[in-house]
Design a protein around this motif. Structure first.
Motif, PDB file in Angstrom:
ATOM      1  N   GLU A 121     -13.247 -33.986  42.152  1.00 55.26           N
ATOM      2  CA  GLU A 121     -12.723 -32.657  41.827  1.00 55.26           C
ATOM      3  C   GLU A 121     -12.084 -32.692  40.445  1.00 55.26           C
ATOM      4  OE1 GLU A 121     -10.811 -30.617  45.547  1.00 55.26           O
ATOM      5  OE2 GLU A 121     -10.234 -32.719  45.498  1.00 55.26           O
ATOM      6  N   PHE A 122     -12.112 -31.567  39.763  1.00 51.64           N
ATOM      7  CA  PHE A 122     -11.404 -31.473  38.488  1.00 51.64           C
ATOM      8  C   PHE A 122     -11.010 -30.019  38.241  1.00 51.64           C
ATOM      9  CE2 PHE A 122     -10.440 -31.748  34.011  1.00 51.64           C
ATOM     10  CZ  PHE A 122      -9.891 -33.027  33.898  1.00 51.64           C
ATOM     11  N   LEU A 128     -16.837 -35.982  35.228  1.00 52.14           N
ATOM     12  CA  LEU A 128     -17.691 -37.123  34.902  1.00 52.14           C
ATOM     13  C   LEU A 128     -16.936 -38.202  34.128  1.00 52.14           C
ATOM     14  CD1 LEU A 128     -20.846 -35.151  33.689  1.00 52.14           C
ATOM     15  CD2 LEU A 128     -20.752 -36.593  35.720  1.00 52.14           C
ATOM     16  N   GLY A 129     -15.765 -37.821  33.607  1.00 54.50           N
ATOM     17  CA  GLY A 129     -14.979 -38.768  32.817  1.00 54.50           C
ATOM     18  C   GLY A 129     -15.581 -39.066  31.458  1.00 54.50           C
ATOM     19  N   VAL A 130     -16.213 -38.060  30.847  1.00 57.00           N
ATOM     20  CA  VAL A 130     -16.815 -38.286  29.524  1.00 57.00           C
ATOM     21  C   VAL A 130     -15.942 -37.680  28.426  1.00 57.00           C
ATOM     22  CG1 VAL A 130     -19.178 -38.426  30.355  1.00 57.00           C
ATOM     23  CG2 VAL A 130     -18.253 -36.209  29.651  1.00 57.00           C
ATOM     24  N   GLU A 131     -16.047 -38.267  27.259  1.00 56.65           N
ATOM     25  CA  GLU A 131     -15.265 -37.823  26.097  1.00 56.65           C
ATOM     26  C   GLU A 131     -16.207 -37.080  25.150  1.00 56.65           C
ATOM     27  OE1 GLU A 131     -11.431 -37.854  24.397  1.00 56.65           O
ATOM     28  OE2 GLU A 131     -11.982 -38.991  26.176  1.00 56.65           O
ATOM     29  N   VAL A 132     -15.805 -35.898  24.724  1.00 57.40           N
ATOM     30  CA  VAL A 132     -16.655 -35.090  23.832  1.00 57.40           C
ATOM     31  C   VAL A 132     -16.399 -35.510  22.385  1.00 57.40           C
ATOM     32  CG1 VAL A 132     -17.133 -32.725  23.101  1.00 57.40           C
ATOM     33  CG2 VAL A 132     -16.571 -33.191  25.460  1.00 57.40           C
ATOM     34  N   PRO A 133     -17.444 -35.581  21.540  1.00 64.04           N
ATOM     35  CA  PRO A 133     -17.224 -35.978  20.137  1.00 64.04           C
ATOM     36  C   PRO A 133     -16.231 -35.043  19.423  1.00 64.04           C
ATOM     37  CG  PRO A 133     -19.567 -35.870  20.619  1.00 64.04           C
ATOM     38  CD  PRO A 133     -18.864 -35.329  21.817  1.00 64.04           C
ATOM     39  N   THR A 154     -14.072 -27.506  39.549  1.00 66.64           N
ATOM     40  CA  THR A 154     -15.401 -27.948  39.998  1.00 66.64           C
ATOM     41  C   THR A 154     -15.241 -29.075  40.998  1.00 66.64           C
ATOM     42  OG1 THR A 154     -15.555 -29.452  38.118  1.00 66.64           O
ATOM     43  CG2 THR A 154     -16.695 -27.361  37.890  1.00 66.64           C
ATOM     44  N   LYS A 155     -16.114 -29.064  41.979  1.00 66.13           N
ATOM     45  CA  LYS A 155     -16.107 -30.134  42.970  1.00 66.13           C
ATOM     46  C   LYS A 155     -17.546 -30.592  43.166  1.00 66.13           C
ATOM     47  CE  LYS A 155     -14.784 -31.183  47.693  1.00 66.13           C
ATOM     48  NZ  LYS A 155     -14.514 -30.625  49.003  1.00 66.13           N
ATOM     49  N   ARG A 194     -18.766 -26.841  44.712  1.00 64.77           N
ATOM     50  CA  ARG A 194     -17.933 -25.646  44.552  1.00 64.77           C
ATOM     51  C   ARG A 194     -17.589 -25.456  43.078  1.00 64.77           C
ATOM     52  NH1 ARG A 194     -16.169 -21.138  45.262  1.00 64.77           N
ATOM     53  NH2 ARG A 194     -14.300 -20.523  46.395  1.00 64.77           N
ATOM     54  N   VAL A 195     -17.643 -24.224  42.656  1.00 59.81           N
ATOM     55  CA  VAL A 195     -17.108 -23.842  41.343  1.00 59.81           C
ATOM     56  C   VAL A 195     -16.171 -22.674  41.581  1.00 59.81           C
ATOM     57  CG1 VAL A 195     -17.656 -22.729  39.147  1.00 59.81           C
ATOM     58  CG2 VAL A 195     -19.047 -24.589  39.934  1.00 59.81           C
TER      59      VAL A 195
END
Lengths: 115, 360
Positions: free
Chosen positions: B292-293, B84-89, B308-309, B318-319
């Motif tokens: 994908e990542f 998702l391209g998110v940054e975790v705190p 994950t895809k 897919r996982v």
């Protein structure tokens, strides 16, 4: 005396307090947050069925017509997802396990009709 | 030279916490070949991704195994967050690291107990598991569960730990440190224990690299393989250095795990000293993973992959999880070649096999 490295620990175990509790005579101490079991405030429930749809193990059944909320205790994995998604906040976690049983317990909660 | 005999080892065996089957080809008392077979606890968890939405899939993935549960949840979240391209705190990253190191402590103490049980040292097994309770109780106190925690979620965490409680955790671990040193000195110095471990099942550095072994198995043979060096979580900020031994035998594998227990306590203390205040999660709404990542994580048993895809819908396509025990089975087969039959249970345990992880 590298052959008797554990000697001190064994002596302490022999003459010290036991590491275990005499359960069930000595009751278990629960942490406040222990995932024990789910309880419902049935009077506050709107029977939207969100908890049942989100339940990973299909442990919850909601019957809007009969105003009943049912949980299969042995299916519940205490992930607390239902507590998280409940829009009315009527589900909560109680930090005690349900008693051991030889049968698969199903708890049914029915909302009393409004008088 | 006697004629070859095949002895089945497992899937049910007193030393095996989980089912793995080995066909041991013996000549007299020597193992000349070991043929592994798995598949006894396959549950098809990866397939469930077709029925569970991606935010809920974390509950499934962390139930792949009860011992590495936190790491599985974190690895899956890391993979979806990357997708998702998110940054975790930052506070969530610190707390994840603290819980993950606590997992390592309880996992290694569990393993110490199992290996003690394997060489017939029952009281050592009991003491190892007694001390493991410290870590497990901290988990119950902070997450609400002893093994499957349900605290990780995509975007952060479900639960915070107050700063006072974090200080208490460090104190609890430090209070037990003297007892842990006493316990681990039995594993490292006691003659009867050393006789069962020193020089048994040695793997060379070349073997480890060729077979792709990971985790403590690789580090015990002088290969500095540790994903924490890549700095997932906050390991870069904590000044992490992997524990590496050179001998490559069962004793070295035990020593690496013992050292890692104390290293994890140090890392937790450093993380608690540096943890910032702030949010523990960010809200993710209206977007679904598309692409994908591949995330990598150092579990107590070694390097794990989480792939994950997604296709922009609420169900992932897919996982895939590649767990460390999977990578260590070829190393086990290699170390069993030429060993005595009596050493097979101990050697099987020295890779710390987690068969539930392997089969998912």
């Amino acid at each position: 005396m590298s052959n008797l490295k554990i000697g001190k620990m064994i002596m302490r175990s022999l003459f010290g307090e036991p590491a275990t509790h005499m359960y069930p005579d000595v009751p278990r101490e629960w942490a406040d947050v222990t995932h024990g079991h789910i309880e419902i405030d049935i009077d506050n429930c709107c029977f939207c069925g969100h908890c049942a749809r989100k339940c990973l193990t299909y442990a919850i059944d909601v019957d809007r017509e009969a105003a009943s909320w049912t949980i299969k205790r042995m299916r519940c994995i205490q992930c607390m997802h239902c507590v998280e998604v409940c829009p009315k906040g009527c589900l909560k976690n109680l930090p005690t396990y349900t008693p051991p049983n030889t049968e698969k317990v199903v708890d049914v909660f029915v909302k009393p009709p409004a008088s | 030279m006697g004629k070859s005999t095949i002895i089945p080892f497992g899937p049910q065996h007193p030393v095996l916490p989980e089912p793995i089957h080995l066909d041991l080809v013996l000549e007299d008392e020597k193992v000349v070949e070991a043929i592994p077979q798995i598949g006894y606890v396959h549950r098809g968890l990866e397939k469930l991704v077709e029925k569970k939405e991606w935010p809920e899939m974390v509950f499934v993935i962390e139930r792949v195994c009860g011992i590495c549960s936190f790491g599985h949840g974190w690895g899956y979240c890391m993979s979806v967050e990357g997708n998702l391209g998110v940054e975790v705190p930052p506070r969530a990253q610190y707390l994840r690291t603290i819980w993950h190191e606590l997992s390592r402590i309880q996992s290694h103490l569990l393993w110490l107990g199992l290996i003690a049980d394997a060489f017939g040292f029952e009281s050592l097994f009991m003491h190892s598991w007694r001390l493991r309770e410290t870590a497990v109780e901290i988990f119950e106190d902070t997450t609400g569960a002893r093994t499957t925690f349900s605290v990780c979620k995509v975007g952060g965490l479900r639960r915070d730990i107050e700063n006072e409680k974090l200080a208490e955790i460090v104190k609890k671990l430090r209070d037990k440190e003297a007892e842990l040193r006493e316990l681990t000195s039995v594993f490292l110095d006691d003659n009867s224990v050393k006789k069962r471990l020193v020089g048994i099942g040695a793997l060379t550095k070349e073997d480890v690299i060729e077979l792709g072994a990971v985790g403590p198995v690789a580090r015990a043979s002088g290969v500095s393989n540790d994903v924490r060096l890549d700095g997932h979580g906050v390991y870069n900020e904590l000044g992490f250095e992997p524990c590496v031994e050179e001998e490559g035998d069962s004793y070295a594998r035990c020593k690496v795990r013992v050292r890692e227990i104390f290293q994890s306590i140090d890392l937790i203390e450093r993380a608690v000293a540096a943890i910032p205040d702030g949010d523990i999660a960010i809200e993710i709404k209206g977007v679904h993973p598309a692409g994908e990542f591949l995330a990598r994580l150092e579990q107590p048993r070694g390097e794990a992959y989480y792939y994950t895809k997604g296709s922009g819908e609420k169900f992932l396509e897919r996982v895939r999880v590649r767990t460390p025990s999977n990578a260590n089975v070829p190393a086990l087969v290699k170390m069993l070649q030429g060993c005595d039959l009596a050493d097979v249970p101990i050697l099987t345990l020295t890779i710390d096999p987690c068969i539930s992880c392997v089969e998912r």
